[in-house]
Design an enzyme around this catalytic site. Structure first.
Site, PDB file in Angstrom:
ATOM      1  CB  SER A 145     -17.237  -7.435  -6.725  1.00  8.39           C
ATOM      2  OG  SER A 145     -16.045  -7.985  -6.241  1.00  8.39           O
ATOM      3  CB  CYS A 194      -4.448   4.249   7.294  1.00 10.96           C
ATOM      4  SG  CYS A 194      -3.234   3.027   6.761  1.00 10.96           S
ATOM      5  CD  GLN A 253       1.309   1.048   9.400  1.00 12.60           C
ATOM      6  OE1 GLN A 253       2.382   1.604   9.243  1.00 12.60           O
ATOM      7  NE2 GLN A 253       0.436   0.951   8.418  1.00 12.60           N
ATOM      8  CG  HIS A 297      -2.629   1.543  11.516  1.00 12.12           C
ATOM      9  ND1 HIS A 297      -2.975   0.224  11.313  1.00 12.12           N
ATOM     10  CD2 HIS A 297      -2.476   2.086  10.271  1.00 12.12           C
ATOM     11  CE1 HIS A 297      -3.047  -0.008  10.004  1.00 12.12           C
ATOM     12  NE2 HIS A 297      -2.758   1.095   9.358  1.00 12.12           N
TER      13      HIS A 297
END
Lengths: 334, 334
Positions: free
Chosen positions: A39, A128, A155, A241
């Site tokens: 990238s 998370c 989720q 979520h």
């Protein structure tokens, strides 16, 4: 002048780092963006200028950074976080690599900010699904003590990165256009399905994601005595979520007290007026930084039982926002 | 010759009654299809012939039926089930109207078939989310005793009828085509969202759906001492409900024994080989009659704790198949 490195800048969380940093508009900060060789060279617009992404290398941190926000996977973190830390930079790492290391604080600023200052160069950003849960549970734990938690999660696919997102988008398109779609990320279709499978399976039959919720909740709340079990499930939702959380408290509580406690808790929005169809929703939470709590009700099946429904954007508060909040905490000092 | 009435033949469950009856191909049965005035006169193909749907009226049952399968909502059942029963017909009712009536048996053929023969003209078909749960839990309850259950559900839109189905379909189309869609059934978008709201809210903060799971599980398992709590959630899936079920047993168990017990249980398919990505899925269960059980694992957070993931088609086993199985049970006799 603070110098900030973003590692994994082109990924889903990396881009969210930039989004959150842009919104916060920190004064006197200078940014350098890193990614893998694949990238590197790509350009990202951020804060009114265009950045060319650099390749992450062993000498990337030699020029001296104050903070590095990492979100490039556990193996990159394992190699490069110690290198950055050795150069005097504080790494805030979003991977699972360092979270359970006893030398590494695992920090949610609303819950255990003081831990951030005990760092030895690396601070871990929790999983998370754990972050949003502990933001809702910490005030309750402080006041009543938590004996046991049963987590069932709903989720979103953004937690599985760009390819997870595409699996849902392509699945929806294939359904509408009556064609086929090929999966890139998930082992089964996620459009029109619920997958009780997030991250790899362990010997004990749990997934790593489920084990993370157990271990990380205890570490962040500083209480190894909380009994916890989890079932984590991927659902066909793009962002945010949702969690069904069943809690058993050590001491008696009044529902109105819990509601008030949460209303006065940092980072929490109580959305709990079911008669008017108000409860936490992924569609409300997506793109925001708060943790939404609702469906608060007494669980009569156990002493001091409490049910709640907790929703938050997993890429924002569940990853990028929490990491940036840790950085701000360090800048501000104790 | 048995005479069977289908009441609510044009609805989603009504059509599934026909589908299941056609597959079963019962010998010597004659069918009459009823619906509201609005749908009367429409034609339905079934078993190689075309039926004209008749309007449901007070005298509809005068001609003498053996069995009437009702799925036309609670208010229709309240009025017409007693009328049909008074004419000597046994009503198998899919609405919530009669389920908790102490005079009315609530039957899942794999669990409490004997109750069906205690009927006084009306037999209630349980709520879809309860049926699949008790098929999985009954063998475990018989052997180890169940102390407490924590249900979190992932329920498909087909449980909300044709308009619920269309809300998801239109939402997917609007997403793909970049246009707007208007909701017909749900208070919030169901595409790309999870709604912790099924049926109306009660004073205690629970929904009727959650209360049904508590009350009906106890009634079917003949045990008012089981402590139960539930969080029921609508997810963007067309067919089949998934359930995260956390159970606390009264007596110690071995996981392998539970697996074997379930493998030998009628109506259950154990799908539990996570290392090979095998676990119950809505995409597998949709259109089938079985209850799929997997993700079986010990919950270490409590004594004799057990986690499981249970999936079944809510319109088939959760409604039409279960009702037809009750009819077959009656035909067969004790």
């Amino acid at each position: 002048m603070k110098r900030i490195a973003i590692v994994g800048a082109t990924g889903m969380v990396g881009r969210a780092f930039l989004e959150v940093l842009e919104e916060q508009n920190l004064p006197d900060c200078e940014y350098t963006l890193f990614a893998s060789a694949k990238s590197a060279g790509s350009e990202l617009d951020f804060g009114g200028r265009t950045y060319t992404v650099k390749e992450l290398k062993e000498d990337s941190f030699d020029s001296g950074f104050d903070i590095a926000l990492f979100s490039a996977g556990a193996s990159i973190s394992k190699t490069f976080a110690p290198i950055a830390a050795a150069r005097g930079c504080v790494v805030i790492d979003n991977s699972s690599c360092w979270r359970m290391d006893p030398e590494v604080p695992l920090v949610v600023p609303e819950v255990n900010p003081e831990d951030a200052f005990e760092n030895k160069g690396i601070i871990a950003n929790p999983n998370c699904s754990t972050i949003q849960a502990v933001v809702a549970l910490a005030p309750i734990h402080r006041k009543y003590g938590i004996k046991r938690i049963v987590y069932s999660t709903y989720q979103s696919v953004s937690g599985a990165g760009v390819k997870g997102w595409q699996d849902l988008e392509n699945g929806a398109r294939a359904f509408v256009e009556g064609c086929e779609s090929e999966l890139q990320k998930f082992p089964h279709p996620i459009f029109n399905n619920c997958l009780p499978h997030i991250d790899a399976f362990l010997e004990n039959g749990y997934t790593k994601e489920e084990q993370k919720m157990v271990d990380e909740t205890r570490k962040i709340l500083h209480d190894q005595n909380i009994a916890i079990t989890a079932t984590t499930v991927r659902v066909p939702v793009f962002s945010a979520h949702s969690e069904s959380i069943n809690v058993e408290l050590l001491r008696p509580y009044k529902l109105e007290e819990v509601r008030e406690l949460l209303q006065n808790s940092e980072g929490v929005i109580v959305a709990d007026d079911p008669q008017n169809n108000i409860y936490p929703l992924a569609s409300t939470a997506a793109g925001t930084d708060e943790v939404y709590v609702g469906r608060l009700r007494r669980d009569e099946s156990v002493e001091n039982g409490l049910n709640m429904w907790v929703v938050s954007d997993n890429i924002r508060k569940g990853a990028a926002t929490n990491a940036v909040q840790i950085a701000l905490l360090l800048f501000k000092g104790r």
